[in-house]
Design an enzyme around this catalytic site. Structure first.
Site, PDB file in Angstrom:
ATOM      1  N   LYS A   1      -5.438   4.782  -6.128  1.00  7.71           N
ATOM      2  CA  LYS A   1      -4.417   3.742  -6.062  1.00  7.71           C
ATOM      3  C   LYS A   1      -5.102   2.416  -5.780  1.00  7.71           C
ATOM      4  CE  LYS A   1      -0.250   2.479  -3.505  1.00  7.71           C
ATOM      5  NZ  LYS A   1       0.786   2.979  -2.594  1.00  7.71           N
TER       6      LYS A   1
ATOM      7  N   LYS B   1      -2.788   4.971 -10.273  1.00  9.76           N
ATOM      8  CA  LYS B   1      -1.740   3.966 -10.129  1.00  9.76           C
ATOM      9  C   LYS B   1      -2.344   2.590  -9.879  1.00  9.76           C
ATOM     10  CE  LYS B   1       1.805   2.731  -6.870  1.00  9.76           C
ATOM     11  NZ  LYS B   1       2.410   2.984  -5.596  1.00  9.76           N
TER      12      LYS B   1
END
Ligand code: PBG
Length: 326
Positions: free
Chosen positions: A195, A248
C-alpha cells in the site's frame, strides 16, 4: 512469415471472433464492493467527491445485499465511521461497534455474501493515525495488539475475511495469532500488503473522516517510487500467513501488480481507489469521457496487469454494463 500473408486484422473482423480470442476476462464475480457504514437510521448520504457512493446506516444494508446478489457481486469490504473517536479507537473492537453491527446485518440478509472488513485504526482514532501514538510517533508493536483485538471482534461478529490496511510491520502475523487463539482458524486474511502513500485516497478520507490530524502516512505506507520493496512487503505477509495479497492503489501501480503476480501464487487483489474513481466520474460528468467505456477499459487493464480480484466503487455500474453487453 510476415505481411501480406500475416494480417493481424483478420482476427478482429467480427464481434464473435474478437470475443473468442480475447485474452482477459472481466466479470462481476471478480469484484469486491467497498461499503461505508455510519450510525443513525435512514442515512443514505452521497459522498461529494464520489458520486454514486454513499455513507449508509445499518437499515440500508439489507437492500444493498440484495442488489449485490442480483448483480452477481460476491463480496463487500466494510469501512465503519464511528460516532466517537478516542486515542485507541475503542469502537473499532466494540461488540456493538458500527462494523460489527454491519457484519451481522449483512450476513443475516444474505449468508452467501462474503463479508470482508478493513482492519485499521485511522477511522476510529481522534488523531486519525493508523496506530497508537506516543510523542508524535506511531508505535508499531503496541498497535499490533489492538489490530488483533479488532480482527477478533470482526470475526466474532461473523466476518469471513479481515483485511489489515495499516501497513504496520507484523500485522498479518499478529492478526493470524489472535484469530487462531480465538478459535477462528477459518477466517482468512487479505493483506493490504503493498500500500503506497498516495494522493489518490483523498475522497476516501472525506467519506471515512480519517484524515490524519497532523503529519502524514509516509512512515508506514510505501514510497511510490519503490517496487523491489513491494516484493519484500508481500513476502513478509506471505510468511506471516496471509491468504490473499493486495496492491493499492491500482492505476499508477499496474507494474507493481504484475511483479507481485509473477512472484507469488496467492490470489491477488488490486484496489481501484477513491481518487481513481473520482477522476473518471468528474470527466464523465463534464462529458469529456464515455463513462461505461472507460470504466470497463480501466478494470480490464487492472485484470490484465494481473489482479484476480478488484476492489472498486464502479462494481455495481460495471456489473450492469457487463450484463447489458452479454
Ligand atoms: C485505511 C484505508 C484507506 C483506504 C482504505 N483503507 C485510507 C488511507 O490509507 O488513508 C483508501 C481507499 C480509497 O481511497 O478508496 N483504513
Amino acid at each position: 512469415m510476415t505481411f501480406p500473408t500475416v494480417r493481424l486484422r483478420r482476427l478482429r473482423t467480427t464481434p464473435t471472433l474478437r470475443a473468442m480470442v480475447r485474452e482477459t476476462t472481466l466479470a462481476p464475480s471478480q469484484f469486491i464492493y467497498p461499503l461505508f457504514v455510519v450510525h443513525g437510521s435512514g442515512v443514505f448520504d452521497e459522498i461529494s467527491a464520489m458520486p454514486g457512493v454513499y455513507n449508509q446506516s445499518i437499515d440500508q444494508l439489507a437492500r444493498e445485499a440484495e442488489s449485490l446478489a442480483e448483480l452477481g457481486i460476491p463480496a463487500v469490504m466494510l469501512f465503519g465511521v464511528p460516532d466517537h473517536k478516542d486515542p485507541t479507537g475503542t469502537e473499532n473492537f466494540a461488540d456493538d461497534g458500527i462494523v460489527q453491527q454491519a457484519v451481522r446485518t449483512l450476513k443475516a440478509a444474505n449468508p452467501d455474501l462474503l463479508v470482508m472488513t478493513d482492519v485499521c485504526m485511522c477511522e476510529y482514532t481522534d488523531h486519525g493515525h493508523c496506530g497508537l501514538i506516543r510523542d508524535g510517533e506511531i508505535l508499531n508493536d503496541e498497535t499490533l495488539d489492538v489490530l488483533g483485538a479488532v480482527a477478533l471482534s470482526h470475526a466474532q461478529a461473523g466476518a469471513d475475511m479481515v483485511a489489515p490496511s495499516g501497513m504496520m510491520d507484523g500485522m498479518v502475523g499478529a492478526i493470524r495469532a489472535a484469530l487462531d487463539r480465538g478459535g477462528y482458524q477459518n477466517v482468512s486474511i487479505l493483506s493490504y500488503a503493498v500500500k503506497y502513500a498516495s494522493g489518490f485516497y483523498g475522497p476516501f478520507r472525506e467519506a471515512a473522516h480519517s484524515a490524519p490530524a497532523f503529519g502524514d502516512r509516509r512512515t508506514h505506507q510505501m514510497d511510490p517510487a519503490n517496487v523491489r520493496e513491494a516484493l519484500r512487503e508481500a513476502q513478509l505477509d506471505v510468511d506471516e500467513g496471509a491468504d490473499m495479497l493486495m496492491v493499492k492503489p491500482a492505476l499508477p501501480y499496474l507494474d507493481v501488480i504484475r511483479r507481485v503476480k509473477d512472484r507469488f501464487d496467492l490470489p491477488l487483489a488490486a484496489y481501484n481507489v477513491s481518487g481513481e474513481y473520482a477522476m473518471i466520474k468528474a470527466a464523465a460528468r463534464n462529458g469529456w469521457l464515455d463513462e461505461s467505456r472507460v470504466v470497463l477499459e480501466t478494470l480490464t487493464g487492472i485484470r490484465r496487469a494481473g489482479a484476480d480480484l478488484i476492489l472498486t466503487y464502479h462494481a455495481k455500474d460495471a456489473a450492469r454494463w457487463l450484463k447489458e453487453a452479454e
